[in-house]
Design a protein around this motif. Structure first.
Motif, PDB file in Angstrom:
ATOM      1  N   PHE A   1      -3.561   9.629  -0.729  1.00  0.00           N
ATOM      2  CA  PHE A   1      -3.421  10.959  -1.312  1.00  0.00           C
ATOM      3  C   PHE A   1      -4.099  11.872  -0.014  1.00  0.00           C
ATOM      4  N   ALA A   2      -3.237  13.190  -0.312  1.00  0.00           N
ATOM      5  CA  ALA A   2      -3.970  14.257   0.051  1.00  0.00           C
ATOM      6  C   ALA A   2      -3.746  15.227  -0.478  1.00  0.00           C
ATOM      7  N   GLY A   3      -4.064  15.811  -0.728  1.00  0.00           N
ATOM      8  CA  GLY A   3      -4.788  18.165  -1.149  1.00  0.00           C
ATOM      9  C   GLY A   3      -3.239  18.960  -0.698  1.00  0.00           C
ATOM     10  N   ALA A   4      -1.904  19.303  -1.140  1.00  0.00           N
ATOM     11  CA  ALA A   4      -1.769  20.025  -1.215  1.00  0.00           C
ATOM     12  C   ALA A   4      -2.012  21.348  -0.257  1.00  0.00           C
ATOM     13  N   PRO A   5      -0.591  22.174   0.032  1.00  0.00           N
ATOM     14  CA  PRO A   5      -1.290  22.964   1.381  1.00  0.00           C
ATOM     15  C   PRO A   5      -1.729  24.091   0.121  1.00  0.00           C
TER      16      PRO A   5
ATOM     17  N   GLN B   1       1.086  19.539   7.794  1.00  0.00           N
ATOM     18  CA  GLN B   1       1.492  19.243   8.591  1.00  0.00           C
ATOM     19  C   GLN B   1       0.346  18.027   8.514  1.00  0.00           C
ATOM     20  N   ILE B   2      -0.538  19.240   8.109  1.00  0.00           N
ATOM     21  CA  ILE B   2      -2.134  17.314   8.389  1.00  0.00           C
ATOM     22  C   ILE B   2      -2.136  17.263   7.125  1.00  0.00           C
ATOM     23  N   SER B   3      -1.427  17.282   5.924  1.00  0.00           N
ATOM     24  CA  SER B   3      -1.485  17.115   4.370  1.00  0.00           C
ATOM     25  C   SER B   3      -0.427  15.590   4.744  1.00  0.00           C
ATOM     26  N   GLY B   4       0.622  16.247   5.436  1.00  0.00           N
ATOM     27  CA  GLY B   4       1.618  15.116   5.790  1.00  0.00           C
ATOM     28  C   GLY B   4       1.222  13.996   6.959  1.00  0.00           C
ATOM     29  N   GLU B   5       0.374  14.281   7.283  1.00  0.00           N
ATOM     30  CA  GLU B   5       0.036  13.942   8.608  1.00  0.00           C
ATOM     31  C   GLU B   5      -0.643  12.074   7.833  1.00  0.00           C
ATOM     32  N   PHE B   6      -2.585  13.182   7.415  1.00  0.00           N
ATOM     33  CA  PHE B   6      -2.438  12.128   6.301  1.00  0.00           C
ATOM     34  C   PHE B   6      -2.445  11.203   5.803  1.00  0.00           C
ATOM     35  N   LEU B   7      -0.839  12.026   4.629  1.00  0.00           N
ATOM     36  CA  LEU B   7      -0.160  10.540   3.735  1.00  0.00           C
ATOM     37  C   LEU B   7      -0.137   9.823   5.313  1.00  0.00           C
ATOM     38  N   ARG B   8       0.804  10.032   6.079  1.00  0.00           N
ATOM     39  CA  ARG B   8       1.564   8.687   6.837  1.00  0.00           C
ATOM     40  C   ARG B   8       0.758   8.057   6.962  1.00  0.00           C
ATOM     41  N   VAL B   9      -0.308   8.653   7.826  1.00  0.00           N
ATOM     42  CA  VAL B   9      -0.914   7.140   7.640  1.00  0.00           C
ATOM     43  C   VAL B   9      -2.046   6.326   7.455  1.00  0.00           C
ATOM     44  N   GLN B  10      -2.209   6.493   5.998  1.00  0.00           N
ATOM     45  CA  GLN B  10      -2.745   6.056   4.981  1.00  0.00           C
ATOM     46  C   GLN B  10      -2.012   4.978   4.807  1.00  0.00           C
ATOM     47  N   VAL B  11      -0.279   5.394   4.676  1.00  0.00           N
ATOM     48  CA  VAL B  11       1.008   4.520   4.556  1.00  0.00           C
ATOM     49  C   VAL B  11       1.427   4.019   5.553  1.00  0.00           C
TER      50      VAL B  11
ATOM     51  N   LEU C   1       0.167  13.454  -3.559  1.00  0.00           N
ATOM     52  CA  LEU C   1      -0.232  15.131  -3.619  1.00  0.00           C
ATOM     53  C   LEU C   1      -1.157  15.382  -4.720  1.00  0.00           C
ATOM     54  N   PHE C   2      -2.144  15.950  -4.692  1.00  0.00           N
ATOM     55  CA  PHE C   2      -2.909  16.532  -5.239  1.00  0.00           C
ATOM     56  C   PHE C   2      -3.070  18.166  -5.060  1.00  0.00           C
ATOM     57  N   ASP C   3      -2.138  18.851  -5.960  1.00  0.00           N
ATOM     58  CA  ASP C   3      -1.978  20.599  -5.963  1.00  0.00           C
ATOM     59  C   ASP C   3      -2.418  20.753  -7.044  1.00  0.00           C
TER      60      ASP C   3
ATOM     61  N   VAL D   1       7.142  20.129   2.696  1.00  0.00           N
ATOM     62  CA  VAL D   1       7.272  19.058   4.100  1.00  0.00           C
ATOM     63  C   VAL D   1       6.335  18.340   3.993  1.00  0.00           C
ATOM     64  N   ALA D   2       4.194  18.523   3.369  1.00  0.00           N
ATOM     65  CA  ALA D   2       3.850  16.979   2.914  1.00  0.00           C
ATOM     66  C   ALA D   2       4.941  16.756   2.730  1.00  0.00           C
ATOM     67  N   LEU D   3       4.906  16.254   1.649  1.00  0.00           N
ATOM     68  CA  LEU D   3       5.386  14.795   1.346  1.00  0.00           C
ATOM     69  C   LEU D   3       7.302  14.568   2.045  1.00  0.00           C
ATOM     70  N   GLY D   4       7.525  15.871   2.822  1.00  0.00           N
ATOM     71  CA  GLY D   4       8.821  14.511   3.610  1.00  0.00           C
ATOM     72  C   GLY D   4       8.177  14.047   4.900  1.00  0.00           C
ATOM     73  N   ALA D   5       6.826  14.367   4.829  1.00  0.00           N
ATOM     74  CA  ALA D   5       6.648  13.445   6.200  1.00  0.00           C
ATOM     75  C   ALA D   5       6.445  12.158   6.243  1.00  0.00           C
ATOM     76  N   VAL D   6       6.403  11.182   4.571  1.00  0.00           N
ATOM     77  CA  VAL D   6       6.234  10.468   4.016  1.00  0.00           C
ATOM     78  C   VAL D   6       7.584   8.903   4.005  1.00  0.00           C
TER      79      VAL D   6
END
Ligand code: 1CP
Length: 347
Positions: free
Chosen positions: A145-149, A188-198, A207-209, A230-235
């Motif tokens: 997971f990540a927090g949304a922008p 970018q930060i949220s998206g990359e954090f999700l990507r690292v986990q996946v 994504l927690f908003d 963008v954050a969701l699109g990162a994965v």
């Protein structure tokens, strides 16, 4: 690309999130790892929250605790939405009884310099924790997971938890250019954090908003949705289902789905029937037992769980969850009993 082991990718959770039929909904609970568990309170004794999020031994143990105890159908990675902004250098703490507190709130364009892009090198411990967990979880899927922008921006701009998000909204409207640049960095930060986990093996993401419900649909679509997209699109290319959740977001459900999710999280204020109608039947739903009902007699809880499961059948998929996080005072046995009930519905 195939990062997670096969069985987790064929789990009830992933199947429901992909709109595939199942004998019963999968069940997990937001904030299942945390203060409602005595074993959590014991292991956290004398260890700060942020420190515990960065120690793979603690992250794996705490993430596993509710899986072992309740037999939930998914693990949620033990971390916090502010971990990645801390990892890129924002000076913050998670204060017991308060939540995230930021030493120097973001107010001007110069403050963006303190918020560089996140790379995997900022969070090698997250990769390690996910790898350890995926090995231990076997066929139980891990939700990254990540927090949304918007929700992250609120903590950065307010300096801590806020009921009104007044400074955040003032910045959004007074200096839209700065707002969009801030949220672009956070995306970018949220998206990359999700990507690292996946990439390390998580089978789904959320994504927690959490606080987006403070906004009108107009403001959400203009100031927030493009960044969450963008954050969701990162994965998007990693072939994992994406859950998008917020509190009080009845007016925003369609916009949150359209931001790029397969599953829309619904809080307890909107019946799943209504949510499904608002979403045109095109999404799987996650939710939505009112956490307050965890303190009601079992017969009441059971009736509501059965109602929610029935309502969920009309949607493209359904993941049973609470409408928000597990309250710290919850009797953990009640959660176990809910899991048993939901599992019995598939027999
Ligand atoms: O002392 C403690 O144990 C700290 C309490 C705690 C915990 C257990 C915090 C502080 N964060 C967490 C873990 C956490 N946070 C998880 C993983 C555990 C799980 O879900 O089982 C997750 C997914 C989060 C996400 C999170 N942090 C959100 C989004 C979810 C939500 O509840 O809406 C938010 C808004 C935060 C900020 C935060 N961190 C902690 C608190 C108390 C808060 C909320 C503060 C506020 O009211 O603004």
């Amino acid at each position: 690309m195939d990062h997670a082991p096969r069985p987790a990718r064929e789990s009830l959770l992933v199947r429901a999130a992909r709109h595939e039929p199942g004998a019963r909904p999968p069940v997990w609970f937001m904030r299942q790892a945390g203060r409602s568990l005595p074993e959590y309170r014991a292991i956290r004794e004398g260890v700060g929250m942020l420190e515990s999020c960065r120690r793979p031994d603690l992250v794996t143990e705490i993430t596993m605790q509710p899986v072992r105890r309740h037999g939930v159908d998914a693990a949620i990675f033990f971390s916090d939405i502010v971990v990645p902004v801390g990892a890129v250098g924002i000076d913050l703490d998670i204060v017991p009884g308060v939540g995230p507190v930021v030493a120097q709130p973001v107010a001007t364009r110069a403050d963006l310099d303190r918020l560089p892009e996140l790379t995997g090198e900022h969070v090698p411990d997250i990769t390690e924790s996910v790898r350890l967990l995926v090995a231990e979880l076997g066929d139980t899927p891990l939700i990254g997971f990540a927090g949304a922008p918007f929700t992250l921006a609120s903590y950065l701009v307010e300096g801590g938890p806020s009921k009104t998000h007044a400074r955040t909204k003032a910045l959004m409207h007074a200096d839209p250019a700065l707002w969009h640049d801030l949220c672009a960095r956070l995306a970018q930060i949220s998206g990359e954090f999700l990507r690292v986990q996946v990439e390390a093996g998580a089978s789904a993401v959320q994504l927690f908003d959490s606080w987006a419900g403070a906004l009108s649909r107009r403001d959400y679509e203009e100031f927030v949705q493009p960044h969450s997209r963008v954050a969701l699109g990162a994965v998007a290319d990693l072939d994992v289902p994406r859950i998008h959740f917020g509190v009080g977001t009845g007016e925003l459900l369609a916009s949150m789905g359209a931001a790029g999710a397969e599953v829309v999280g619904v809080d307890f204020r909107v019946d799943l029937d209504d949510a499904n109608e608002r979403l045109g039947g095109r999404y799987a739903l996650q939710g939505n037992l009112d956490p307050a009902l965890l303190f009601a007699p079992w017969e009441v809880i059971e009736a509501h769980v059965r109602r929610i499961v029935t309502q969920g059948r009309a949607a493209a998929g359904h993941i049973l969850n609470l409408g928000h996080g597990v309250p710290p005072e919850t009797d953990p046995d009640v959660l176990t009993r809910i899991v048993e009930l939901v599992k019995s519905l598939g027999e």
